[in-house]
Design an enzyme around this catalytic site. Structure first.
Site, PDB file in Angstrom:
ATOM      1  N   ARG A  14     -23.857   3.329 -83.112  1.00 38.84           N
ATOM      2  CA  ARG A  14     -23.291   1.972 -83.202  1.00 38.84           C
ATOM      3  C   ARG A  14     -21.792   1.986 -83.478  1.00 38.84           C
ATOM      4  O   ARG A  14     -21.254   1.048 -84.084  1.00 38.84           O
ATOM      5  CB  ARG A  14     -23.996   1.140 -84.279  1.00 38.84           C
ATOM      6  CG  ARG A  14     -25.441   0.795 -83.952  1.00 38.84           C
ATOM      7  CD  ARG A  14     -26.005  -0.161 -84.985  1.00 38.84           C
ATOM      8  NE  ARG A  14     -27.447  -0.311 -84.831  1.00 38.84           N
ATOM      9  CZ  ARG A  14     -28.265  -0.671 -85.804  1.00 38.84           C
ATOM     10  NH1 ARG A  14     -27.798  -0.910 -87.011  1.00 38.84           N
ATOM     11  NH2 ARG A  14     -29.558  -0.789 -85.589  1.00 38.84           N
ATOM     12  N   ARG A  18     -19.717  -4.295 -84.456  1.00 40.14           N
ATOM     13  CA  ARG A  18     -19.266  -5.392 -85.313  1.00 40.14           C
ATOM     14  C   ARG A  18     -18.308  -4.997 -86.432  1.00 40.14           C
ATOM     15  O   ARG A  18     -17.628  -5.862 -86.979  1.00 40.14           O
ATOM     16  CB  ARG A  18     -20.485  -6.083 -85.928  1.00 40.14           C
ATOM     17  CG  ARG A  18     -21.350  -6.817 -84.920  1.00 40.14           C
ATOM     18  CD  ARG A  18     -22.614  -7.332 -85.563  1.00 40.14           C
ATOM     19  NE  ARG A  18     -23.509  -6.235 -85.932  1.00 40.14           N
ATOM     20  CZ  ARG A  18     -24.626  -6.398 -86.641  1.00 40.14           C
ATOM     21  NH1 ARG A  18     -24.963  -7.605 -87.076  1.00 40.14           N
ATOM     22  NH2 ARG A  18     -25.399  -5.369 -86.912  1.00 40.14           N
ATOM     23  N   ARG A  27     -16.272 -10.350 -78.664  1.00 40.36           N
ATOM     24  CA  ARG A  27     -17.574 -11.002 -78.850  1.00 40.36           C
ATOM     25  C   ARG A  27     -17.413 -12.521 -78.866  1.00 40.36           C
ATOM     26  O   ARG A  27     -18.274 -13.248 -78.349  1.00 40.36           O
ATOM     27  CB  ARG A  27     -18.221 -10.514 -80.153  1.00 40.36           C
ATOM     28  CG  ARG A  27     -19.554 -11.184 -80.480  1.00 40.36           C
ATOM     29  CD  ARG A  27     -20.607 -10.851 -79.434  1.00 40.36           C
ATOM     30  NE  ARG A  27     -21.874 -11.521 -79.692  1.00 40.36           N
ATOM     31  CZ  ARG A  27     -22.177 -12.732 -79.255  1.00 40.36           C
ATOM     32  NH1 ARG A  27     -21.310 -13.412 -78.514  1.00 40.36           N
ATOM     33  NH2 ARG A  27     -23.344 -13.267 -79.524  1.00 40.36           N
ATOM     34  N   ASP A  64     -27.663  -2.430 -75.429  1.00 41.94           N
ATOM     35  CA  ASP A  64     -28.693  -2.695 -76.431  1.00 41.94           C
ATOM     36  C   ASP A  64     -30.041  -2.274 -75.870  1.00 41.94           C
ATOM     37  O   ASP A  64     -30.284  -2.400 -74.665  1.00 41.94           O
ATOM     38  CB  ASP A  64     -28.729  -4.179 -76.801  1.00 41.94           C
ATOM     39  CG  ASP A  64     -29.520  -4.419 -78.080  1.00 41.94           C
ATOM     40  OD1 ASP A  64     -30.758  -4.600 -77.978  1.00 41.94           O
ATOM     41  OD2 ASP A  64     -28.931  -4.407 -79.169  1.00 41.94           O
ATOM     42  N   TYR A 140     -40.484  -4.812 -80.667  1.00 46.81           N
ATOM     43  CA  TYR A 140     -39.686  -6.039 -80.585  1.00 46.81           C
ATOM     44  C   TYR A 140     -40.330  -7.049 -79.645  1.00 46.81           C
ATOM     45  O   TYR A 140     -40.331  -8.255 -79.913  1.00 46.81           O
ATOM     46  CB  TYR A 140     -38.268  -5.711 -80.108  1.00 46.81           C
ATOM     47  CG  TYR A 140     -37.402  -5.052 -81.137  1.00 46.81           C
ATOM     48  CD1 TYR A 140     -36.710  -5.805 -82.095  1.00 46.81           C
ATOM     49  CD2 TYR A 140     -37.238  -3.678 -81.163  1.00 46.81           C
ATOM     50  CE1 TYR A 140     -35.898  -5.207 -83.035  1.00 46.81           C
ATOM     51  CE2 TYR A 140     -36.426  -3.062 -82.102  1.00 46.81           C
ATOM     52  CZ  TYR A 140     -35.760  -3.829 -83.038  1.00 46.81           C
ATOM     53  OH  TYR A 140     -34.963  -3.229 -83.981  1.00 46.81           O
TER      54      TYR A 140
END
Length: 331
Positions: A14, A18, A27, A64, A140
């Site tokens: 990652r 963010r 973003r 992702d 998920y």
């Protein structure tokens, strides 16, 4: 990969994301996270940002693991502070419809981004592509994004009702990873982030065999492509996954002792890991001590320095600079 003669290569799971202010700017520009992941220019920019800032030895494609169910027809959205949300599906109906989807065609924006990234990367910087494992993606899809509540997916697994979805996802993961390799990635990583949720008696069926199937199928087309397998919480079954394979590197999570990894895994295959992401947030002496322990214990064999899981959004940038410098200065 690193050995005791020189510092190990370093990248972070990652690392594009963010915690970077430059990422947060792009973003805000995109209408949605999925939109960002399917816009080649934005994917290229996000992938290259941590390389430009920190000089990591590898770039990982900005994407992702839930892009696969989205492209196969399940609605996937991401809301700030809440994580992913997936639409309910009729499992058998979804599977039937998904087999009609041309996943390669739907994935073209991703492949275009890979080509753009490769054209801008130094030939000294490795480009890593990735996909989730069938089990982790299925959790998920079935739990609709509530990835820590596994009751429904486990019930389906125990009744073997999960098997058709697992077969679909195995095919999709292979298609995605082979497509990424054809587009130009140098390495692929399989993320089995929720492997530890599989009941022990079912791990052969839902963790070990799918991993081996995916590796085997990729190797039919690309015999020499390096593959990283990251199974959180299941390092003890890695020897079963690696059996009769070469060129597979194992990512270990932060709960695995580096000494144990050196003695039990590194004799079989290269190891990647495994600084605790929370220590990277804390920084200072505790972080330094943990970094040094990993470097000392794993320096006798081939390894890649990384975190035990993905970098967290609140991670201070100065701590990442500190980490990179300490690894690079290790002797």
């Amino acid at each position: 990969m690193g050995t005791q003669e020189c510092p190990p290569p370093i990248w972070l799971m990652r690392q594009a994301g963010r915690y970077l202010p430059e990422y947060r700017k792009i973003r805000k520009t995109s209408s949605s996270f999925i939109d960002l992941c399917l816009t080649p220019n934005w994917v290229t920019e996000a992938t290259l940002q941590p390389i430009q800032r920190f000089g990591f030895d590898a770039a990982i494609l900005f994407s992702d693991i839930l892009l696969i169910p989205h492209l196969l027809g399940q609605d996937v959205s991401f809301e700030k502070g809440e994580g992913p949300k997936l639409s309910p599906i009729d499992l058998l109906g979804f599977i039937k419809d998904a087999y009609r989807v041309d996943l390669l065609e739907k994935s073209q924006p991703v492949f275009q981004a890979i080509k753009q990234i490769k054209s801008q990367l130094s030939n000294k910087t490795t480009l890593i592509g990735f996909a989730g494992s069938p089990w982790t993606i299925a959790t998920y899809m079935v739990e609709l994004g509530k990835s820590k509540d596994f009751s429904k997916v486990i019930d389906l697994a125990k009744a073997a009702d999960l098997d058709p979805l697992m077969s679909l996802l195995e095919d999709a993961v292979v298609t995605s990873l082979v497509g990424q390799i054809n587009a130009g990635v140098d390495v692929v990583q399989i993320f089995d982030s929720w492997a530890s949720a599989v009941p022990v008696q079912l791990r052969g069926k839902y963790v070990i065999q799918p991993a081996r199937n995916i590796i085997s199928r990729i190797r039919l087309e690309f015999p020499n492509i390096p593959i990283i397998y990251y199974g959180k919480g299941v390092s003890e079954i890695y020897p079963e996954i690696i059996k009769n394979f070469s060129g597979v590197c194992f990512g270990v999570d932060q709960h695995v002792s580096p000494k144990w990894a050196a003695e039990n895994l590194q004799t079989l295959a290269p190891v990647q890991g495994n600084l605790d992401p929370l220590l990277l947030i804390e920084g200072g002496a505790k972080m330094h001590q943990a970094i040094d322990e990993i470097l000392v214990e794993l320096s006798g064999g081939v390894f890649v320095f990384n975190l035990g899981h993905g970098i967290l959004p609140q991670t201070p940038l100065e701590h990442v600079y500190d980490l990179v410098e300490r690894v690079r200065c290790h002797k």
